[in-house]
Design a protein around this motif. Structure first.
Motif, PDB file in Angstrom:
ATOM      1  N   GLY A  14       0.843  -1.260   0.000  1.00  0.00           N
ATOM      2  CA  GLY A  14      -0.179  -0.047  -0.227  1.00  0.00           C
ATOM      3  C   GLY A  14       0.809   1.190  -0.037  1.00  0.00           C
ATOM      4  N   LYS A  15       2.059   1.229  -0.419  1.00  0.00           N
ATOM      5  CA  LYS A  15       2.926   2.477  -0.327  1.00  0.00           C
ATOM      6  C   LYS A  15       2.376   3.673  -1.161  1.00  0.00           C
ATOM      7  N   THR A  16       2.026   3.177  -2.485  1.00  0.00           N
ATOM      8  CA  THR A  16       1.597   4.326  -3.302  1.00  0.00           C
ATOM      9  C   THR A  16       0.217   4.812  -2.829  1.00  0.00           C
ATOM     10  N   THR A  17      -0.562   4.023  -2.307  1.00  0.00           N
ATOM     11  CA  THR A  17      -1.935   4.342  -1.647  1.00  0.00           C
ATOM     12  C   THR A  17      -1.651   5.187  -0.566  1.00  0.00           C
ATOM     13  N   ARG A  24      -4.182  -6.585  -8.352  1.00  0.00           N
ATOM     14  CA  ARG A  24      -3.509  -5.529  -9.149  1.00  0.00           C
ATOM     15  C   ARG A  24      -2.820  -5.654 -10.377  1.00  0.00           C
ATOM     16  N   ASN A  47      -2.225  -1.995   7.588  1.00  0.00           N
ATOM     17  CA  ASN A  47      -3.171  -2.159   6.314  1.00  0.00           C
ATOM     18  C   ASN A  47      -3.668  -3.396   6.068  1.00  0.00           C
TER      19      ASN A  47
HETATM   20  P1  ATP Z   1       4.288  -2.297  -5.095  1.00  0.00           P
HETATM   21  O1  ATP Z   1       5.377  -2.002  -4.154  1.00  0.00           O
HETATM   22  O2  ATP Z   1       4.042  -3.413  -5.498  1.00  0.00           O
HETATM   23  O3  ATP Z   1       4.375  -1.101  -6.161  1.00  0.00           O
HETATM   24  P2  ATP Z   1       2.569  -0.571  -2.990  1.00  0.00           P
HETATM   25  O4  ATP Z   1       3.141  -1.085  -1.770  1.00  0.00           O
HETATM   26  O5  ATP Z   1       2.649   0.493  -3.640  1.00  0.00           O
HETATM   27  O6  ATP Z   1       3.070  -1.720  -4.267  1.00  0.00           O
HETATM   28  P3  ATP Z   1      -0.341  -0.215  -3.527  1.00  0.00           P
HETATM   29  O7  ATP Z   1      -0.111  -0.207  -5.127  1.00  0.00           O
HETATM   30  O8  ATP Z   1      -0.741   1.149  -3.000  1.00  0.00           O
HETATM   31  O9  ATP Z   1       1.008  -0.848  -2.972  1.00  0.00           O
HETATM   32  O10 ATP Z   1      -1.437  -1.217  -3.100  1.00  0.00           O
HETATM   33  C1  ATP Z   1      -1.781  -2.432  -3.678  1.00  0.00           C
HETATM   34  C2  ATP Z   1      -2.942  -2.791  -4.204  1.00  0.00           C
HETATM   35  O11 ATP Z   1      -3.856  -2.972  -2.822  1.00  0.00           O
HETATM   36  C3  ATP Z   1      -3.393  -1.494  -5.025  1.00  0.00           C
HETATM   37  O12 ATP Z   1      -4.367  -2.155  -5.927  1.00  0.00           O
HETATM   38  C4  ATP Z   1      -4.354  -0.799  -3.895  1.00  0.00           C
HETATM   39  O13 ATP Z   1      -5.468  -0.119  -4.443  1.00  0.00           O
HETATM   40  C5  ATP Z   1      -4.755  -1.952  -2.997  1.00  0.00           C
HETATM   41  N1  ATP Z   1      -5.134  -1.449  -1.431  1.00  0.00           N
HETATM   42  C6  ATP Z   1      -4.100  -0.909  -0.926  1.00  0.00           C
HETATM   43  N2  ATP Z   1      -4.554  -0.658   0.380  1.00  0.00           N
HETATM   44  C7  ATP Z   1      -5.797  -1.114   0.464  1.00  0.00           C
HETATM   45  C8  ATP Z   1      -6.828  -1.307   1.441  1.00  0.00           C
HETATM   46  N3  ATP Z   1      -6.546  -0.991   2.826  1.00  0.00           N
HETATM   47  N4  ATP Z   1      -7.912  -1.900   1.011  1.00  0.00           N
HETATM   48  C9  ATP Z   1      -8.177  -2.480   0.012  1.00  0.00           C
HETATM   49  N5  ATP Z   1      -7.177  -2.369  -1.137  1.00  0.00           N
HETATM   50  C10 ATP Z   1      -6.015  -1.732  -0.802  1.00  0.00           C
END
Ligand code: ATP
Length: 202
Positions: free
Chosen positions: A14-17, A144, A175
């Motif tokens: 969830g880093k980007t989120t 995703r 998260n």
């Molecule tokens: P990476 O390192 O692979 O780039 P990341 O850590 O940036 O990933 P995100 O892309 O933010 O992660 O989140 C992964 C997926 O999970 C995305 O599709 C996002 O929309 C979803 N997501 C994140 N947090 C939640 C949540 N609390 N509930 C539901 N879905 C979530």
């Protein structure tokens, strides 16, 4: 100097989120993945050195770096991988430092997926780790990226463990819940970081 909060977490944690939620508060986001692309953009010293080492075949027809070809070229070649890391890591760190020095929000967020693996938390004042259970991480990533469990498990195995990340954390975002819960956690941390940045200014 702006307070630097490091943000990290495993694949699909969830880093980007989370970074987007902080950005909604006007916080400057410095993203290591973006910087890693900038340092090998056409015209960069990084790309020039890579072409000198691997030849013009490492480029796509539009002059961009062919990343999958480079990944293949260094796969199972530790010396080449080390050469590439030695070339790019200092450039990436330098650019991060420059972006931090130009940040204008009360604190800034430095997002680095492999923060703990590459020991980059030394560049931060505090480390915020996103923690999520493996099953959830795998489920969200497979949806995703349209990949299977096995592919995500392989990436997980190559990254730091939850325990290693948590051991380095000053703050933790859980998260495992829904997006409403996540927004609440970010709101709480934002207030905490504003206070810390005020104290640091005094
Ligand atoms: P990476 O390192 O692979 O780039 P990341 O850590 O940036 O990933 P995100 O892309 O933010 O992660 O989140 C992964 C997926 O999970 C995305 O599709 C996002 O929309 C979803 N997501 C994140 N947090 C939640 C949540 N609390 N509930 C539901 N879905 C979530």
């Amino acid at each position: 100097m702006t307070l630097v909060v490091g943000l990290t977490g495993g694949i699909g944690s969830g880093k980007t989120t989370v970074a987007n939620l902080f950005a909604n508060y006007g916080i400057d986001i410095i993203d290591a993945d973006l910087i890693a692309r900038e340092v090998v953009a056409p015209g960069s010293a990084g790309l020039k050195a890579i072409v000198e080492r691997f030849g013009n075949d490492i480029l796509l027809t539009d002059g961009q770096l062919n990343r999958s070809k480079l990944r293949e070229a260094i796969f199972n070649e530790p010396a080449l991988k080390a050469w590439l890391d030695n070339l790019l890591h200092p450039m990436i760190r330098q650019q991060m430092k420059q972006d931090i020095s130009q940040a204008s929000s009360p604190y800034c967020l430095l997002v680095v997926p492999l923060m703990v693996e590459n020991q980059l938390q030394a560049m931060t004042d505090r480390l915020l780790v996103i923690d999520v259970r493996e099953e959830i991480q795998i489920a969200r990533t497979t949806v995703r990226d349209k990949v299977n469990d096995e592919q995500v498990r392989k990436i997980l195995a190559a990254q730091a463990s939850r325990e290693q990340r948590l051991a380095a954390a000053d703050d933790v975002i859980d998260n495992n819940g829904d997006s409403h819960q996540l927004r609440g956690e970010v709101a709480r941390l934002h207030q905490q970081y504003l206070l810390l940045s005020e104290q640091a200014d005094r």
